[in-house]
Write a protein that holds these residues in place. Structure first.
Motif, PDB file in Angstrom:
ATOM      1  N   PRO A 126      38.675  -2.606 -31.263  1.00  0.00           N
ATOM      2  CA  PRO A 126      39.598  -1.684 -31.930  1.00  0.00           C
ATOM      3  C   PRO A 126      40.026  -0.538 -31.018  1.00  0.00           C
ATOM      4  O   PRO A 126      39.206   0.051 -30.328  1.00  0.00           O
ATOM      5  N   LEU A 127      41.299  -0.266 -31.018  1.00  0.00           N
ATOM      6  CA  LEU A 127      41.842   0.843 -30.233  1.00  0.00           C
ATOM      7  C   LEU A 127      41.732   2.157 -30.988  1.00  0.00           C
ATOM      8  O   LEU A 127      41.636   3.210 -30.375  1.00  0.00           O
ATOM      9  N   THR A 128      41.723   2.102 -32.298  1.00  0.00           N
ATOM     10  CA  THR A 128      41.744   3.319 -33.111  1.00  0.00           C
ATOM     11  C   THR A 128      40.532   4.199 -32.878  1.00  0.00           C
ATOM     12  O   THR A 128      40.636   5.420 -32.916  1.00  0.00           O
ATOM     13  N   VAL A 129      39.394   3.625 -32.615  1.00  0.00           N
ATOM     14  CA  VAL A 129      38.185   4.416 -32.390  1.00  0.00           C
ATOM     15  C   VAL A 129      38.353   5.327 -31.188  1.00  0.00           C
ATOM     16  O   VAL A 129      37.990   6.498 -31.211  1.00  0.00           O
ATOM     17  N   ALA A 130      38.950   4.817 -30.148  1.00  0.00           N
ATOM     18  CA  ALA A 130      39.083   5.582 -28.914  1.00  0.00           C
ATOM     19  C   ALA A 130      40.249   6.568 -28.928  1.00  0.00           C
ATOM     20  O   ALA A 130      40.172   7.621 -28.314  1.00  0.00           O
ATOM     21  N   TYR A 131      41.334   6.224 -29.618  1.00  0.00           N
ATOM     22  CA  TYR A 131      42.549   7.012 -29.448  1.00  0.00           C
ATOM     23  C   TYR A 131      43.116   7.652 -30.716  1.00  0.00           C
ATOM     24  O   TYR A 131      43.983   8.496 -30.629  1.00  0.00           O
ATOM     25  N   ALA A 132      42.658   7.275 -31.899  1.00  0.00           N
ATOM     26  CA  ALA A 132      43.283   7.739 -33.134  1.00  0.00           C
ATOM     27  C   ALA A 132      43.110   9.236 -33.366  1.00  0.00           C
ATOM     28  O   ALA A 132      43.888   9.842 -34.078  1.00  0.00           O
ATOM     29  N   GLY A 133      42.115   9.866 -32.779  1.00  0.00           N
ATOM     30  CA  GLY A 133      41.862  11.273 -33.011  1.00  0.00           C
ATOM     31  C   GLY A 133      42.880  12.213 -32.401  1.00  0.00           C
ATOM     32  O   GLY A 133      42.849  13.403 -32.646  1.00  0.00           O
ATOM     33  N   ASN A 134      43.826  11.708 -31.632  1.00  0.00           N
ATOM     34  CA  ASN A 134      44.786  12.564 -30.939  1.00  0.00           C
ATOM     35  C   ASN A 134      46.043  12.861 -31.741  1.00  0.00           C
ATOM     36  O   ASN A 134      47.030  13.295 -31.191  1.00  0.00           O
ATOM     37  N   ILE A 160      49.049   3.076 -32.688  1.00  0.00           N
ATOM     38  CA  ILE A 160      47.871   2.275 -32.363  1.00  0.00           C
ATOM     39  C   ILE A 160      47.642   1.201 -33.417  1.00  0.00           C
ATOM     40  O   ILE A 160      47.346   0.048 -33.088  1.00  0.00           O
ATOM     41  N   VAL A 161      47.809   1.556 -34.694  1.00  0.00           N
ATOM     42  CA  VAL A 161      47.661   0.570 -35.766  1.00  0.00           C
ATOM     43  C   VAL A 161      48.682  -0.551 -35.588  1.00  0.00           C
ATOM     44  O   VAL A 161      48.358  -1.729 -35.733  1.00  0.00           O
ATOM     45  N   SER A 162      49.900  -0.200 -35.224  1.00  0.00           N
ATOM     46  CA  SER A 162      50.943  -1.192 -34.993  1.00  0.00           C
ATOM     47  C   SER A 162      50.601  -2.075 -33.789  1.00  0.00           C
ATOM     48  O   SER A 162      50.775  -3.294 -33.835  1.00  0.00           O
ATOM     49  N   LEU A 163      50.101  -1.456 -32.718  1.00  0.00           N
ATOM     50  CA  LEU A 163      49.701  -2.211 -31.532  1.00  0.00           C
ATOM     51  C   LEU A 163      48.551  -3.159 -31.857  1.00  0.00           C
ATOM     52  O   LEU A 163      48.559  -4.319 -31.435  1.00  0.00           O
ATOM     53  N   GLU A 164      47.569  -2.692 -32.614  1.00  0.00           N
ATOM     54  CA  GLU A 164      46.453  -3.554 -33.002  1.00  0.00           C
ATOM     55  C   GLU A 164      46.933  -4.757 -33.816  1.00  0.00           C
ATOM     56  O   GLU A 164      46.444  -5.868 -33.635  1.00  0.00           O
ATOM     57  N   ALA A 165      47.902  -4.540 -34.701  1.00  0.00           N
ATOM     58  CA  ALA A 165      48.449  -5.645 -35.499  1.00  0.00           C
ATOM     59  C   ALA A 165      49.133  -6.667 -34.595  1.00  0.00           C
ATOM     60  O   ALA A 165      48.975  -7.883 -34.780  1.00  0.00           O
ATOM     61  N   SER A 166      49.865  -6.187 -33.592  1.00  0.00           N
ATOM     62  CA  SER A 166      50.524  -7.094 -32.645  1.00  0.00           C
ATOM     63  C   SER A 166      49.496  -7.880 -31.833  1.00  0.00           C
ATOM     64  O   SER A 166      49.659  -9.083 -31.612  1.00  0.00           O
ATOM     65  N   ILE A 167      48.461  -7.205 -31.396  1.00  0.00           N
ATOM     66  CA  ILE A 167      47.389  -7.868 -30.633  1.00  0.00           C
ATOM     67  C   ILE A 167      46.727  -8.936 -31.493  1.00  0.00           C
ATOM     68  O   ILE A 167      46.459 -10.051 -31.039  1.00  0.00           O
TER      69      ILE A 167
END
Length: 149
Positions: free
Chosen positions: A43-51, A59-66
């Motif tokens: 998951p990318l959200t753990v590392a970057y969502a806090g910004n 990031i949510v959109s990128l994760e869905a694409s991945i």
């Protein structure tokens, strides 16, 4: 009686997966074993969502694409290898933990995973293959892949 009845191939869907697929498939044929496939998206959200919220939405959109791309690649590979759909897994989380859990849930006899055979500073940073090896509930075949510089 074969040595292995259930083989789990852990793939990252990079171009160097060919060697892992060849070894895992060969091992499955030699043992007349059931082949299972897994790919884990971290998951990318753990590392970057806090910004900030704008980043979070992207990031949510990128994760869905991945996830969609992973599912397509898994379906294509499963078709090539004739692996049943119920033996193909796309997981989200820490790769070693997800692979360990899947191996336990499916009574896997051996996990086939790739390694770049890193040493020195790169090894200190850890690798998925090393993490899978330590704590695996079964045998692990680490397939040396790519250029080993």
């Amino acid at each position: 009686m074969s040595m292995y009845n259930r083989i789990l191939m852990a793939l990252d869907f990079h171009s160097d997966n060919k060697e892992i697929i060849e070894k895992g498939s060969s091992l499955a044929r030699a043992n007349k074993a059931d082949l299972y496939l897994v790919h884990v998206n971290e998951p990318l959200t753990v590392a970057y969502a806090g910004n900030g919220m704008a980043w979070s939405d992207q990031i949510v959109s990128l994760e869905a694409s991945i996830r969609e791309e992973s599912e397509k690649k898994m379906k294509d590979l499963a078709g090539q290898l004739k692996v049943k759909e119920d033996r193909c897994f796309i997981r989200e989380g820490r790769p070693s933990s997800e692979i360990h859990q899947l191996a336990e849930e499916n009574d896997i006899d051996v996990i086939v995973i790739g390694t770049h055979g890193q040493s020195g500073f790169k090894l200190l940073l850890g690798s998925t293959a090393n993490s899978v090896l330590h704590g695996a509930p079964c045998d692990v075949l680490a397939v040396r892949i790519g250029d080993n510089d």
